[in-house]
Write a protein that holds these residues in place. Structure first.
Motif, mmCIF file in Angstrom:
data_model
loop_
_atom_site.group_PDB
_atom_site.id
_atom_site.type_symbol
_atom_site.label_atom_id
_atom_site.label_comp_id
_atom_site.label_asym_id
_atom_site.label_seq_id
_atom_site.Cartn_x
_atom_site.Cartn_y
_atom_site.Cartn_z
ATOM 1 N N GLY A 69 65.408 39.982 40.101
ATOM 2 C CA GLY A 69 66.689 40.108 40.856
ATOM 3 C C GLY A 69 66.686 40.843 42.140
ATOM 4 O O GLY A 69 67.284 40.512 42.902
ATOM 5 N N PRO A 70 65.592 41.895 42.332
ATOM 6 C CA PRO A 70 65.973 42.821 43.552
ATOM 7 C C PRO A 70 65.272 41.874 44.710
ATOM 8 O O PRO A 70 64.414 41.011 44.713
ATOM 9 C CB PRO A 70 64.770 43.968 43.224
ATOM 10 C CG PRO A 70 64.653 44.159 41.823
ATOM 11 C CD PRO A 70 64.963 42.584 41.436
ATOM 12 N N ALA A 71 66.024 42.065 46.015
ATOM 13 C CA ALA A 71 65.656 41.375 47.115
ATOM 14 C C ALA A 71 64.556 41.795 47.874
ATOM 15 O O ALA A 71 64.253 41.384 49.196
ATOM 16 C CB ALA A 71 67.018 41.329 48.000
ATOM 17 N N ALA A 72 63.722 42.767 47.366
ATOM 18 C CA ALA A 72 62.772 43.433 48.085
ATOM 19 C C ALA A 72 61.935 42.410 48.659
ATOM 20 O O ALA A 72 61.484 41.577 47.887
ATOM 21 C CB ALA A 72 62.227 44.673 47.483
ATOM 22 N N ARG A 73 61.072 42.681 49.689
ATOM 23 C CA ARG A 73 59.709 41.920 50.030
ATOM 24 C C ARG A 73 58.453 42.709 50.428
ATOM 25 O O ARG A 73 58.909 44.009 51.156
ATOM 26 C CB ARG A 73 60.154 41.022 51.363
ATOM 27 C CG ARG A 73 61.289 40.149 51.091
ATOM 28 C CD ARG A 73 60.631 38.710 50.073
ATOM 29 N NE ARG A 73 61.861 37.702 49.647
ATOM 30 C CZ ARG A 73 62.690 37.646 48.858
ATOM 31 N NH1 ARG A 73 62.655 38.864 47.945
ATOM 32 N NH2 ARG A 73 63.591 36.771 48.477
ATOM 33 N N TRP A 74 57.502 42.102 50.321
ATOM 34 C CA TRP A 74 56.229 42.731 51.038
ATOM 35 C C TRP A 74 55.702 42.042 52.152
ATOM 36 O O TRP A 74 55.893 40.684 52.022
ATOM 37 C CB TRP A 74 55.365 42.665 49.660
ATOM 38 C CG TRP A 74 53.958 43.167 50.173
ATOM 39 C CD1 TRP A 74 52.746 42.222 50.064
ATOM 40 C CD2 TRP A 74 53.390 44.489 50.267
ATOM 41 N NE1 TRP A 74 51.693 43.087 50.356
ATOM 42 C CE2 TRP A 74 52.002 44.168 50.509
ATOM 43 C CE3 TRP A 74 54.162 45.481 50.287
ATOM 44 C CZ2 TRP A 74 51.410 45.409 50.740
ATOM 45 C CZ3 TRP A 74 53.532 46.732 50.776
ATOM 46 C CH2 TRP A 74 51.891 46.697 50.902
ATOM 47 N N LEU A 75 55.545 42.738 52.900
ATOM 48 C CA LEU A 75 54.938 42.373 54.276
ATOM 49 C C LEU A 75 53.448 42.324 54.139
ATOM 50 O O LEU A 75 52.716 43.242 54.075
ATOM 51 C CB LEU A 75 55.146 42.951 55.591
ATOM 52 C CG LEU A 75 56.921 43.021 55.834
ATOM 53 C CD1 LEU A 75 57.034 43.661 57.006
ATOM 54 C CD2 LEU A 75 57.486 41.558 55.705
ATOM 55 N N SER A 76 52.974 40.928 53.697
ATOM 56 C CA SER A 76 51.409 40.822 53.247
ATOM 57 C C SER A 76 50.561 41.231 54.275
ATOM 58 O O SER A 76 50.615 40.644 55.533
ATOM 59 C CB SER A 76 51.316 39.583 52.781
ATOM 60 O OG SER A 76 49.885 39.459 52.470
ATOM 61 N N ASP A 126 52.176 39.669 57.773
ATOM 62 C CA ASP A 126 53.157 39.117 57.691
ATOM 63 C C ASP A 126 54.392 39.600 58.691
ATOM 64 O O ASP A 126 54.543 40.815 58.881
ATOM 65 C CB ASP A 126 53.947 38.888 56.432
ATOM 66 C CG ASP A 126 53.244 37.816 55.334
ATOM 67 O OD1 ASP A 126 52.303 37.047 55.734
ATOM 68 O OD2 ASP A 126 53.669 37.838 54.161
ATOM 69 N N GLY A 127 54.811 38.838 59.509
ATOM 70 C CA GLY A 127 56.030 39.170 60.287
ATOM 71 C C GLY A 127 57.330 39.160 59.488
ATOM 72 O O GLY A 127 57.450 38.779 58.264
#
Length: 512
Positions: free
Chosen positions: A298-305, A325-326
Motif C-alpha cells: 500500500g504505501p506510495a513511498a519510493r526508493w531512489l536507487s 535514480d532521478g
C-alpha cells in the motif's frame, strides 16, 4: 522597503545552530529569567530570544546582560567547552568562524542570483542556515569563497561537469549494464565529449578535480595518459543540498550523480569511501527489495536507487562517481517533490507555510514519512537514514503530502551492521529528533493554533503502527522519558570520528 543588513543576517543565520548546540549539549534551562540557561562549564548565565532558532545571545555580567557579537559567542563557546570537557580544541572555533563567513558570502551571492524556476531544485538550494543543530553547518574547509561559490547550491549555482577519459584497463565499476549505461549517458545528456577508443568516460565534479588533480598518483596519470581531460559538458547540472550530489534532469536522462569532495562538510570529509562503495550494491539491493514489498502492501513511498559507480583504480575514492535514480518514474503523477529540510528552513512557495489545514497536513505527512521507515525496520530490519536531507516529500495540487521518497544507501544500516538496540536508536534519532521535531516546530511556528495537537497526532500514528506490526520498540519509545539527540558540538570539539554518533537524552514529546 528597507535594505537588508546582510552582515547582521549572516550573524543570525550562523548563531542559531551554534546556540542550539551549546544550549542542548552544555547548558541547562534556568528558571530565574525568561530564555536563560546555566552554562555547565562555568556556571554563567546565557540568555537568548526564540526557541527553534535562538537569537540575540546575552551573557549575564556584573553590569547586567551583555549582548554578544558572533565573535564573542564563538569565544564563549570555546571557553565553556574547555571547562566542561577538560579538552582544548583550536580548530573548531576557526571552523565555526569559517561557517559564518561562508553564510555571508552566500547571502551576497544569492542577492544577485536568479533562483531556479523548478520548485524541486529551489527547495534543494534553499538551505542557507543548514543543519539546525551543528556548530558549523556551512563551513567549506577554510577555502576562499571564490573557490567554492560557483558550485554552491545555496548560491543558486549551476555548472557543467568535467569529463575525463579513463584508460579502460584502469577503470573500476560496479552496478552492471544499467549503471554502466547511466554513467555514459551523462555525456550525451549534458552535450559532453565522447571518450576516445580504449578509454571510458569518467565524469568529475570540477571543484573536486581542482582539489585533487595535482596530487601524486593523479598528476602522474594525466602525464602518462591513463587519464585524459576531455572537457566540460555544454549543459549545466544543478547541485543539491548535499553539495557533492548534482541533479541531471533532461528529456532522455533523469539522474543524480554523486561525487567525492575532499572538504569537511558538517562532521565528515565527504569522500565516497572505498568501504561504502564496496557494500553499496548489497545495501541498495536489500532496500530496493524492501520497498518493492512495501508497494504491494500500500504505501506510495519510493526508493531512489544508487545504481552503481565508476572510478579509477589508482584514485578509487578521489575520482569516484555514483549514479542514482532521478525523479522520473518515482514521483506520483500530478505531485511536486520537495526536500524535507527546506520545509523546515523555509523557502518561497513552502506548502507547510500556506496550508489552510495544518492538522490535516501534519497527519498526512506522518502517514507518508513514518510508516515506510517503521515498516522496513519491522519487516526487514533495515534502518533508513531518514533525516531531513535524505527525504523528499511530494505534494498534490492542494499542497497536501502525497508521497515520500528516500535516498542515500551510504547511510542505510542492514541487519547485522549494528546491534538491534543501536539500530533502533539511530532510526529514532534520524526520524523523530532530526526530522519530525523540525517539521513539527516549523508547522507550529507558522500555525500556532495547531501546536497542541501535533505530538498527540504523532503518538497516534506510531501507536497505530505498533498495533498493526510486531514492533515492541515502538511501545518502549512511546513510554520513554527521553529521545536520543546527537551531540554534534561535543563530537567536533573532542575530535571524534564523524561516524561515531554519541547521544544525549531529550524530553520525549511522544510520551503520553
Amino acid at each position: 522597503m528597507e535594505p537588508v543588513d546582510l552582515n547582521a543576517a549572516a550573524d543570525a543565520y550562523a548563531a542559531a545552530p551554534l546556540l542550539n548546540c551549546l544550549l542542548r549539549e552544555a547548558a541547562d534551562p534556568d528558571t530565574g529569567a525568561a530564555g536563560a540557561y546555566r552554562l555547565r562549564g562555568s556556571g554563567r548565565l546565557l540568555r537568548v530570544r526564540g526557541d527553534r532558532r535562538p537569537t540575540r545571545p546575552e551573557l549575564r555580567t556584573a553590569a547586567g546582560w551583555h549582548p554578544l557579537s558572533h565573535t564573542e559567542l564563538v569565544k564563549l563557546t570555546a571557553d565553556e567547552l574547555r571547562e566542561y570537557t577538560g579538552v582544548s580544541n583550536d580548530e573548531l572555533p576557526v571552523e565555526i568562524a569559517d561557517s559564518r563567513e561562508a553564510v555571508a558570502a552566500l547571502l551576497v551571492a544569492r542577492a544577485g542570483a536568479e533562483p531556479p524556476a523548478d520548485p524541486y531544485v529551489l527547495s534543494e538550494q534553499s538551505l542557507v542556515m543548514g543543519h539546525p543543530h551543528h556548530p558549523a553547518p556551512k563551513a567549506r574547509g577554510g577555502a576562499p569563497a571564490a573557490s567554492w561559490l560557483p558550485y554552491a547550491p545555496e548560491a543558486h549555482a549551476r555548472f557543467p561537469l568535467v569529463f575525463l577519459g579513463l584508460r579502460e584497463d584502469q577503470a573500476v565499476q560496479e552496478g552492471g549494464a544499467a549503471a554502466d549505461a547511466a554513467v555514459d549517458s551523462l555525456a550525451e545528456a549534458l552535450d559532453g565529449p565522447r571518450a576516445p577508443a580504449g578509454y571510458r568516460l569518467l565524469p568529475a565534479h570540477p571543484w573536486q578535480l581542482d582539489l585533487v588533480a595535482g596530487r601524486p598518483g593523479i598528476r602522474e596519470a594525466f602525464e602518462d595518459g591513463r587519464l585524459l581531460r576531455l572537457g566540460p559538458g555544454r549543459l549545466p547540472v544543478w547541485p543539491t543540498a548535499s553539495i557533492r550530489t548534482v541533479y541531471v534532469p533532461g528529456a532522455d536522462v533523469d539522474l543524480f550523480a554523486k561525487f567525492s569532495l575532499d572538504v569537511r562538510i558538517t562532521n565528515d570529509v565527504r569522500r565516497l569511501w572505498r568501504h561504502d562503495l564496496l557494500r553499496l550494491r548489497r545495501t541498495d539491493a536489500a532496500v530496493r527489495a524492501g520497498f518493492a514489498r512495501l508497494r504491494r502492501s500500500g504505501p506510495a513511498a519510493r526508493w531512489l536507487s544508487d545504481r552503481g559507480y565508476r572510478t579509477a583504480s589508482f584514485a578509487f575514492e578521489e575520482l569516484a562517481v555514483l549514479v542514482r535514480d532521478g525523479l522520473r518514474g518515482h514521483v506520483e503523477p500530478g505531485t511536486t517533490p520537495l526536500l524535507a529540510a527546506a520545509l523546515a528552513e523555509g523557502f518561497p512557495g513552502n506548502p507547510l507555510e500556506r496550508t489552510a489545514d495544518p492538522s490535516g497536513w501534519w497527519r498526512a505527512y506522518l502517514r507518508r514519512v513514518v510508516v515506510p521507515v517503521l515498516e522496513l525496520f519491522a519487516r526487514d530490519g533495515i534502518v533508513l537514514e531518514a533525516h531531513l536531507q535524505n527525504v523528499l516529500v511530494a505534494f498534490d495540487a492542494e499542497g497536501m503530502p502525497a508521497q515520500a521518497l528516500f535516498r542515500d544507501a551510504e547511510g542505510v544500516k542492514l541487519p547485522g551492521d549494528l546491534p538491534r538496540e543501536a539500530a533502533w536508536q539511530r532510526l529514532v534519532y534520524c526520524l523523530v529528533v532530526n526530522h519530525l521535531a523540525e517539521i513539527a516546530g516549523a508547522l507550529a511556528a507558522h500555525h500556532p493554533g495547531s501546536a497542541p495537537g501535533l505530538w498527540p497526532a504523532a503518538r497516534e500514528e506510531f501507536a497505530r503502527h505498533a498495533e498493526d506490526r510486531s514492533l515492541p520498540e515502538v511501545a518502549a519509545l512511546l513510554g520513554a522519558a527521553g529521545l536520543p539527540a546527537k551531540t554534534n558540538l561535543l563530537l567536533r570539539w573532542t575530535r571524534a570520528d564523524g561516524a561515531d554518533a554519541r547521544y544525549l537524552p531529550l524530553p520525549n514529546p511522544l510520551r503520553g
